[in-house]
Design an enzyme around this catalytic site. Structure first.
Site, mmCIF file in Angstrom:
data_model
loop_
_atom_site.group_PDB
_atom_site.id
_atom_site.type_symbol
_atom_site.label_atom_id
_atom_site.label_comp_id
_atom_site.label_asym_id
_atom_site.label_seq_id
_atom_site.Cartn_x
_atom_site.Cartn_y
_atom_site.Cartn_z
ATOM 1 N N TYR A 176 95.199 58.403 19.399
ATOM 2 C CA TYR A 176 96.289 59.330 19.112
ATOM 3 C C TYR A 176 97.674 58.760 19.386
ATOM 4 C CZ TYR A 176 94.536 63.979 18.006
ATOM 5 O OH TYR A 176 94.021 65.068 17.390
ATOM 6 N N LYS A 211 82.691 58.355 25.180
ATOM 7 C CA LYS A 211 81.766 57.628 24.304
ATOM 8 C C LYS A 211 81.644 56.200 24.833
ATOM 9 C CE LYS A 211 80.043 58.117 20.716
ATOM 10 N NZ LYS A 211 78.599 58.365 20.395
ATOM 11 N N ASP A 263 78.818 63.071 22.108
ATOM 12 C CA ASP A 263 77.984 63.730 21.089
ATOM 13 C C ASP A 263 76.918 64.606 21.756
ATOM 14 O OD1 ASP A 263 77.276 61.172 21.911
ATOM 15 O OD2 ASP A 263 75.994 60.782 20.193
ATOM 16 N N ASP A 283 90.133 66.799 21.492
ATOM 17 C CA ASP A 283 90.575 67.553 20.326
ATOM 18 C C ASP A 283 89.377 68.252 19.674
ATOM 19 O OD1 ASP A 283 92.248 68.480 18.416
ATOM 20 O OD2 ASP A 283 92.516 66.588 17.363
#
Ligand code: NAI
Length: 391
Positions: free
Chosen positions: A135, A205, A256, A280
């Site tokens: 970002y 992640k 995930d 987000d």
């Protein structure tokens, strides 16, 4: 009588409608619960379309300066073009004021229709890192001079051979720092301590992006141990429930799997600390579980300079703008976070329960009306009136 000056940005699209409604409700709550003690003086700041019309720029420096001066602000949504045009004003504000935490509390309000069976099990405080990650806006369009230069550096000097289609690849950089990660995770753990919450989950992640997301996780555990050692326990250290220790559980989960778990067993999570992009996605999915982004509040906070902007988390809803259909719930609940932040808790509580009461009576705006039986459809302004009556 103390006057508190609060700068506000109306916002584009439905911004005008929801801001008008929300400021009116806040004024009513303050006057009811702090009659002779406090009064809010609203100071309008320009940003977005209104700013462009009046002064020829989307984010005047004076707006940033005023938020710095007052250390607080509340804002409606602002338009951001996709793939072209000016950079997001929201992102610019967060970066210029170094508002490194995007705090999104997610809980269910009675009467709000939800797509899950037990929305009451969702009670989260999402701490999304707000200044780093992909970002940061360090991106180079394919075939530009800058892109070529970076690509050549990566291929020739760093021996990178993993760019699958080098001729046509745009490139983006993902900075994740130790300071940036630690200050966010510190704020999340402190929040859990201050509010007596059971756990902090680091969501990442790190299995794929080891030196950015994986490092975020590792720095989180390191910080928890070094700075909060006597107040926290780690998942591997416990086989019993937290009640027996009274300490805050620090755990982590891959993003995930986390999204899946959140749907299946939301009760396992309380405070979440995560990187920018994960945060987000997670914030919007979690918001949908309790009734959609029309009702999800948010704040951007720097806990070191004590500067905060409270904001509606949805966009400008151009499809319904100017029609009196918008739900002011998100901005209003953000305002209740702001009142809590200002220690005006009686007004904040009253505002939340009045909103819940009106929704429970089935008196709702179009977005909620579509999903409840026997409701009564209200315009934004009428909905605000009902909330004021129930304060
Ligand atoms: P959006 O959130 O504006 O709209 C998505 C859908 O939700 C639309 O159907 C809209 O009518 C509905 N909706 C949103 N807020 C609502 C409310 N309060 N009451 C009732 N219905 C509501 O998202 P979209 O269309 O992707 O974005 C529109 C613009 O907003 C874009 O320029 C985008 O960049 C900007 N945006 C700004 C944000 C901010 O200022 N924080 C956040 C997200 C988007």
């Amino acid at each position: 009588m103390t006057t508190i000056t609060i700068p506000y940005i109306e916002g584009d699209g439905i911004g005008k409608e929801i801001t008008e409604a929300s400021l009116k409700i806040i004024d009513a709550a303050i006057s009811k619960y702090y009659k002779d003690e406090y009064k809010i003086e609203w100071l309008e700041l320009l940003a977005g379309g209104k700013a462009f019309q009046q002064v020829g720029e989307y984010l005047p420096q004076s707006t940033i300066d005023s938020i710095k001066e007052y250390s607080i602000g509340i804002k409606g949504p602002l338009t951001t073009p996709v793939g072209k045009g000016f950079r997001s004003i929201n992102v610019t504000l967060r970066q210029q004021l170094d508002l490194y935490t995007c705090l999104r509390p997610v809980k269910h309000y009675k009467g709000v229709p939800s797509p899950v069976k037990h929305p009451e099990n969702v009670n989260l405080h999402i701490f999304r890192e707000n200044t780093e990650d992909i970002y940061a806006g360090i991106e180079f369009m394919r075939k530009t001079k800058e892109n070529e230069k970076l690509k050549n550096f990566l291929i020739n000097e760093m021996n990178v051979s993993k760019i699958r289609f080098p001729e046509t690849s745009s490139l983006g950089i993902k900075p994740v720092s130790e300071e940036g990660s630690k200050r966010l995770i510190r704020a999340a753990i402190q929040f859990a301590i201050d509010n007596n919450l059971p756990s902090v989950t680091l969501v990442h992640k790190g299995n794929i992006m080891k030196y950015t997301e994986g490092a975020f996780r590792n720095w989180g555990y390191e910080l928890a141990k070094e700075e909060f050692g006597d107040k926290v326990i780690f998942v591997k250290d416990i086989n019993s429930e937290r009640e027996s220790t009274g300490k805050i559980v620090i755990k982590d989960c891959i993003a995930d799997a986390f999204l899946q778990n959140l749907l299946l067993k939301p009760q396992d999570y309380s405070v979440i600390a995560t990187t920018n992009l994960n945060g987000d996605y997670i914030s919007d999915m979690a918001a949908a579980m309790v009734g959609g982004i029309g009702m999800a509040p948010g704040a951007n906070i720097n806990y070191e300079t004590n500067t905060a902007i409270f904001e509606a988390t949805h966009g400008t809803a151009p499809d319904i703008a100017g029609q009196g259909k918008a739900n002011p719930g998100s901005l209003l609940l953000s305002a209740s976070m702001m009142l809590d932040y200002l220690k005006l808790n009686k007004a904040a509580d009253a505002l939340r329960s009045a909103l819940e009461k009106v929704i429970c009576q089935g008196k709702v705006t179009a977005d909620l009306y579509a999903n409840i039986d026997n409701g009564e459809l209200l315009s934004t302004a009428m909905f605000a009136e009902k909330i004021i009556q129930n304060l």
